[in-house]
Design a protein around this motif. Structure first.
Motif, PDB file in Angstrom:
ATOM      1  N   ALA A 151      45.019  42.816  51.524  1.00 14.19           N
ATOM      2  CA  ALA A 151      43.772  42.233  52.005  1.00 14.19           C
ATOM      3  C   ALA A 151      42.629  43.215  51.791  1.00 14.19           C
ATOM      4  CB  ALA A 151      43.911  41.883  53.482  1.00 14.19           C
ATOM      5  N   VAL A 161      37.593  44.161  46.189  1.00  9.01           N
ATOM      6  CA  VAL A 161      37.341  43.466  44.927  1.00  9.01           C
ATOM      7  C   VAL A 161      36.245  42.433  45.121  1.00  9.01           C
ATOM      8  CG1 VAL A 161      38.354  41.822  43.322  1.00  9.01           C
ATOM      9  CG2 VAL A 161      39.626  43.866  43.956  1.00  9.01           C
ATOM     10  N   ALA A 162      36.318  41.726  46.240  1.00 11.47           N
ATOM     11  CA  ALA A 162      35.316  40.690  46.502  1.00 11.47           C
ATOM     12  C   ALA A 162      33.925  41.305  46.593  1.00 11.47           C
ATOM     13  CB  ALA A 162      35.666  39.964  47.793  1.00 11.47           C
ATOM     14  N   ARG A 208      32.946  44.039  45.193  1.00  9.28           N
ATOM     15  CA  ARG A 208      32.543  44.465  43.862  1.00  9.28           C
ATOM     16  C   ARG A 208      31.979  43.285  43.084  1.00  9.28           C
ATOM     17  NH1 ARG A 208      37.127  47.349  42.751  1.00  9.28           N
ATOM     18  NH2 ARG A 208      37.980  45.694  41.483  1.00  9.28           N
ATOM     19  N   HIS A 209      32.580  42.142  43.307  1.00 12.87           N
ATOM     20  CA  HIS A 209      32.093  40.944  42.619  1.00 12.87           C
ATOM     21  C   HIS A 209      30.680  40.623  43.025  1.00 12.87           C
ATOM     22  CE1 HIS A 209      36.265  39.226  41.667  1.00 12.87           C
ATOM     23  NE2 HIS A 209      36.004  40.384  41.090  1.00 12.87           N
ATOM     24  N   LEU A 210      30.417  40.726  44.315  1.00 17.11           N
ATOM     25  CA  LEU A 210      29.071  40.422  44.787  1.00 17.11           C
ATOM     26  C   LEU A 210      28.078  41.361  44.108  1.00 17.11           C
ATOM     27  CD1 LEU A 210      29.608  39.700  48.562  1.00 17.11           C
ATOM     28  CD2 LEU A 210      29.023  38.108  46.735  1.00 17.11           C
ATOM     29  N   THR A 270      34.841  34.503  39.914  1.00 22.79           N
ATOM     30  CA  THR A 270      36.161  34.830  39.385  1.00 22.79           C
ATOM     31  C   THR A 270      37.111  33.659  39.323  1.00 22.79           C
ATOM     32  OG1 THR A 270      36.919  35.329  41.592  1.00 22.79           O
ATOM     33  CG2 THR A 270      36.049  37.163  40.311  1.00 22.79           C
ATOM     34  N   ARG A 319      42.446  45.604  49.592  1.00 21.19           N
ATOM     35  CA  ARG A 319      42.139  45.709  48.165  1.00 21.19           C
ATOM     36  C   ARG A 319      41.314  44.514  47.702  1.00 21.19           C
ATOM     37  NH1 ARG A 319      44.993  44.297  43.056  1.00 21.19           N
ATOM     38  NH2 ARG A 319      46.387  43.037  44.309  1.00 21.19           N
ATOM     39  N   LEU A 320      41.759  43.343  48.150  1.00 19.87           N
ATOM     40  CA  LEU A 320      41.076  42.141  47.701  1.00 19.87           C
ATOM     41  C   LEU A 320      39.667  42.059  48.272  1.00 19.87           C
ATOM     42  CD1 LEU A 320      44.119  39.755  47.951  1.00 19.87           C
ATOM     43  CD2 LEU A 320      42.959  40.474  45.856  1.00 19.87           C
ATOM     44  N   SER A 321      39.527  42.572  49.490  1.00 18.60           N
ATOM     45  CA  SER A 321      38.207  42.570  50.097  1.00 18.60           C
ATOM     46  C   SER A 321      37.266  43.462  49.289  1.00 18.60           C
ATOM     47  CB  SER A 321      38.329  43.060  51.536  1.00 18.60           C
ATOM     48  OG  SER A 321      37.075  43.183  52.111  1.00 18.60           O
TER      49      SER A 321
END
Lengths: 513, 513
Positions: B5, B11-12, B14-16, B22, B7-9
Motif C-alpha cells: 500500500a 506511486v500514486a 508520483r503520478h499526480l 495509468t 509503495r502504491l501510494s
C-alpha cells in the motif's frame, strides 16, 4: 468459404437457433438460463476449475489493494488489503546498502550513472581484512543468506553459515549481496531511474554476470577490502564466483563453484526462455511497465512452476510423490475416481504450490533480466573476445593460507601448498571432450593459478554434471594444478546445494581450510 | 501502512506530480505526450517487444476472421481473413469415419452415447484378414501417418510406411486412427455433444488410454477384423500399443512399444502439467468454452514451447544451435551486441517458431484431455485394481506367423518360433529394480505370451531409457520369453521415433518379420 469461416458461420447459426449470445460471460449466463427454460431437458452445468479461478481471485485481491492504496480519500489503507511483495518494501533496517554516485560500467550498455548494492555480513572482519568470503546468490535470492541480529528470520543458506559451519564465522567474515538487477535492495528494473523519476522497468539495461561482480567489487573497495580469501557461489552464484576469479585474479584467493557453469548450454537457455515467455505473455506484464498497476502474478506463477521442474529431479519425485493423488474425501461410490484437469497428482499440487507461494515474492522484471544474464554467460575465449574483454594475467601471488595457519609464526607452508594440488589421476582428461573445451580452457586462463573447488550433482538437470566436469577439465587444461572436483549422487537435483549440508558443506569446509 | 500500500501510494503521488494517468494504454499514450511537452527533457521511449506483440497481432487476425464469419450481412466471408485451424474443417474426403450409435464404455465416466473414429489405411487387407497392423499415434498426430490417394500430403510417419519400408505395405494392411479425445475427425472435446447441440468443451468426459483402444477395437469389429498381426506405437502410441495387447491378448499378435511407458512418471506428469497450466491460464481458454470465440492461441504457443523442450535433447541443441544468436544486420558499431529480452539465441527462435507454427493447428482442449490420459496411464497391478479392470488371461494361441511364412505350405514353424525368443542373457534383471517393478510385472501378466518389441532412446528426457528398461524387465518378470529390447544412442531425444528411419525402422521390420 474458408474452413474457419465456415465453422464460425455454423456456430453463429447455432447460436441464433438457441437464442444465445456469446460475447460476455454475463450475457452467457442469462442466455443459458433462458435456454434452460426454453428447452425440455436441463442444460448441463459448466464445469468449474479452481486452479484457474485462483488467478482471478489473486487478481481481485491485488486490485483491491491497489485501489485502496491509490485512493486519496483513504490515506491510511488497511494492511490487510492484499499480499505484499517483499521487494516492494526496501528495508535498510534489515540489511545495509552501499550507494555509489560514481557510474558503473556495463558489458552491453552505457554505464549506470549510480547504483545501490544491498548486503549483509556474518562473522568479524580481521584487522588485516584477510578473512573475507564473498558469497554469491542464485537467481532469486536476497542478501539474507543467514539470520542476523537485524533480521533474525532464517536465511537461504542458514545451515551453511555460522560457528563451525561450512562458512565458519569463527574464522571468516562473510559478505552476501543482492545482485545488480535484483529486487531486494540492489539496483534493478524496479528501482527508480533518476533520469525519469519512474521505475526503470524495461528501460533498465541488460546486465551481465560481469556487471554484477563489478558492482560487488565496488562494495569491497568501499569497505577497504583488497583481497578475498575466497569467492563462493552455487548455481548462478557459481557463475559469479568464477567471474570474480576471472576478473580479479589478484584479489580472489580461492574460488568455489557449485552446480554452476562457465558457459550456459542451449538446454538451460531453453528452460529459462520458457519461463520468460510465459511471464512476458501475461497481459499484466505490459512490456515491463506494471509498477503502477498489477504485477504479472499469473505469469510469475507459471514461470516458477516451470523453474521448479528444473530445480529438482525425477528420482526425488518418484520417492516423494510417486503417482499419488491429492487427498480427497471418500465419495462413497464404488467407481474409479475421475481424474481432475486441475492439479490432482501430488506432483501437480506441489508445483502449483511452489508457483503460488513465489508469484508475489519476486519482481518479474528482475526474473527476466537476471535469467538473461545467466543465458549470456560464456567464458570461452571467443565469447570473451566478442565482449572486448581483455583477460587479465593469472595471479602471481601464492594461494592464501587459511587463518589458522596464517596466525602461526612458523606454519608448515610447504605442506599446505602441496596439499592444495589436486590429484588429477582421479580425473583424467575426458576421452571425447566437447568441441568448445579448448576454447573454454583458453578463456579460463586467468584462473590458472587460483585454487578452485568444482562440485556437481549427478541428478542435476539444469546444470548437468557434464558441465561440472567441463569446468574442472577446462581449468586443468588451462594449467590450473589446484582444482578440486567432486560429484555428488542423491536425488535432490540442482537444489542439492540448498539441502545437502553434510556433503556440500563438508567439501567447502575442507577446501577453504 | 502496509508495504504494498505504501509503495502504491507513493506511486500514486508520483503520478499526480507528472500528471500521468495509468489505467489504460490509450490514456497512457496521451498522458505521455502531455508529459513530454510539459517536461524539459524528452522522456525516453518505452522499449518494444516483438515476441509479445506477436500474440496481440495473432489475436487481431483471428478476431477479424471471427467477425467476418459471424456477420450475417457477410454470408461469404473471404478465405483470407485469418489462420484456419485444420481441426475446424473435418474432411471425410481425406480420411474415413467410422460412426457408432452404440455407446462406448469409459474408464472414469458414464458411457459416451455415440462416437466417431477417423481412420486411414495403407496396403491391402488379405482375404483372411490376418495381415493387419494397427498403428497408434502420439499426442497431437492425426490419422494421416502417410500420404494416401485421398490425401497426398506427407504424413507424420511417411518414411516408415510403404512398399519395403518398416511397415511394409506389400505385406501388411495398416490402419491408423485419430484417437478418441482428438480433434482430427474422432470424437473429442471440440465435437458436438448430441445432448446440447454445442461442442462438448470441458463437459467432455476424461478419457483414458484404455478408452482410446476400446474405440479402435470397435472400428476393427466394424471392419470384420478379428485379430491384429501387430499393434505398433511410439510415445503415447506405445501406451496404446501396450494397452491393446493387455486388453485383447487373443486379438493382438505382437506388440511394438517405442519410447513409451507402462506407467507415467511424476517427471513426465510435471512437464505436461506445466503445459496444461499455461494453456488453462490463457483468458481465451474460458474454462474450455472457446469454440464460439477465439481459441487460446497464446497459451497453445507457450505450451508447445515447453513441449518442444521435452521432445528433443540437449546434445542435439549443442550440435545444432550451440550458443549462436539469431542473425541480425551488422549495426556497424564496434561495441558488443546487446542481447534482446525477446528470442535472441537460435535455440530461443527455434522454440518460438515451434510454438507459433503449432498454436492454431491443434485444439487446446484435446491437448488437455489427451495429455491427462497419458498422465493417468499406469499398468501396475494396484492401479489396475483401482480401475476395477479384470486382467484377461494371457493369450493361449501361438504368435502369428509372418505373411511370407504363413503362405508357404510347409513353413519352418519351429525355427521361426524359436527365433522369436529373446536372448535374455543380454539383458539380465536389474540389480536395483524400482520398487514398483514387481507390481508392474504383475500388471503386465496378460502380455506374458505376446511377442513384444521395446525400443528406447538414451537421450530421451520425456520417456527416459530407464522406463524402457522397466517395460522390458517387467514383461520378462511377467514370464514373457519373447521380449526384444533395443536402446538407441544419438542426439534426437524423444523425437528419434520420427527421425531415425534406419534404426527405428530396422528394429520394427526385423521384429515384424
Amino acid at each position: 468459404m474458408s474452413g474457419l469461416a465456415s465453422r464460425l458461420s455454423k456456430v453463429a447459426k447455432r447460436h441464433l437457433t438457441t437464442s444465445r449470445t456469446t460475447v460476455q460471460d454475463t450475457a452467457r449466463s442469462s442466455a443459458r438460463s433462458l435456454a434452460v427454460h426454453a428447452s425440455s431437458a436441463p442444460r448441463p452445468e459448466r464445469p468449474s476449475f479452481p486452479c484457474v479461478e485462483a488467478h482471478a481471485a489473486r487478481e481481485s485481491r491485488l486490485r483491491s489493494a491497489v485501489c485502496s492504496a491509490t485512493s486519496l480519500t483513504s490515506p491510511t489503507p488497511s494492511s490487510s488489503t492484499g499480499p505484499e511483495p517483499p521487494y516492494a518494501r526496501p528495508n535498510p533496517t534489515s540489511y545495509k546498502i552501499y550507494h555509489s554516485d560514481q557510474s558503473l560500467p556495463l558489458t552491453y550498455a552505457p554505464p549506470l550513472p549510480s547504483f545501490d548494492v544491498a548486503y549483509e555480513t556474518w562473522g568479524t572482519l580481521s584487522p588485516a581484512k584477510d578473512n573475507v568470503i564473498l558469497l554469491h546468490t542464485g537467481l532469486s535470492a536476497s542478501s539474507h543468506a543467514a539470520s542476523t541480529e537485524l533480521n533474525p528470520s532464517e536465511g537461504w543458506w542458514e545451515k551453511f553459515i555460522g560457528p563451525g559451519r561450512a562458512l565458519d564465522t569463527n574464522q571468516f567474515f562473510i559478505i552476501c549481496t543482492n545482485v545488480l538487477g535484483g529486487c531486494y535492495g540492489s539496483t534493478g528494473p524496479s528501482s527508480i531511474d533518476p533520469a525519469t523519476n519512474q521505475p526503470y522497468a524495461t528501460r533498465f539495461p541488460v546486465v551481465s554476470i560481469f556487471d554484477m561482480v563489478r558492482a560487488q567489487f565496488r562494495l569491497l573497495d568501499h569497505l577497504g577490502i583488497d583481497k578475498l580469501y575466497a569467492s563462493v557461489g552455487s548455481s548462478m552464484g557459481a557463475m559469479q564466483s568464477l567471474a570474480a576469479g576471472w576478473m580479479f585474479p589478484e584479489r580472489v584467493g580461492k574460488v568455489v563453484s557449485i552446480s554452476g557453469t562457465a558457459r550456459s548450454s542451449p538446454s538451460a537457455i531453453a528452460m529459462r526462455f520458457a519461463q520468460r515467455s510465459v511471464l512476458m505473455a501475461d497481459p499484466n506484464w505490459n512490456n515491463g511497465f506494471y509498477y503502477d498497476g498489477l504485477p504479472p502474478h499469473t505469469g510469475m506463477k507459471l514461470a516458477r512452476q516451470i523453474a521448479t521442474i528444473t530445480y529438482r529431479s525425477g528420482p526425488e519425485w518418484d520417492q516423494r510423490f510417486g503417482r499419488k493423488l491429492r487427498e480427497q474425501p471418500e465419495d462413497g461410490r464404488n467407481s474409479p475416481r475421475a481424474p481432475a484437469l486441475c492439479p490432482d497428482f501430488q506432483i501437480e499440487t506441489y508445483l502449483d504450490y511452489q508457483g503460488e507461494s513465489f508469484c508475489l515474492k519476486y519482481d518479474a522484471n528482475s526474473l527476466i533480466y537476471i535469467s538473461k544474464a545467466m543465458d549470456v554467460f560464456d567464458l570461452t575465449s571467443s565469447a570473451l573476445a566478442e565482449l572486448h574483454l581483455t583477460p587479465p594475467a593469472p595471479r602471481s601471488t601464492p594461494p592464501p593460507l587459511p587463518p589458522s595457519l596464517a596466525s602461526q609464526p612458523s606454519s608448515p607452508k610447504h605442506d599446505y601448498y602441496h596439499s592444495m594440488l589436486s590429484h588429477s589421476k582421479s580425473h583424467p582428461p575426458p576421452p571425447n571432450p566437447p568441441a568448445h573445451l579448448p576454447e573454454l580452457a583458453e578463456g579460463l586462463r586467468p584462473l590458472a593459478n587460483t585454487p578452485t573447488l568444482v562440485l556437481g550433482v549427478q541428478s542435476d538437470i539444469l546444470f548437468p554434471v557434464e558441465q561440472q566436469r567441463e569446468v574442472a577439465d577446462a581449468l586443468r587444461m588451462a594449467g590450473n594444478p589446484m582444482v578440486s572436483y567432486y560429484e555428488l549422487g542423491g536425488v535432490w537435483g540442482h537444489d542439492t546445494f540448498l539441502l545437502d549440508v553434510q556433503n556440500v558443506g563438508g567439501a567447502i569446509r575442507g577446501f577453504l581450510y
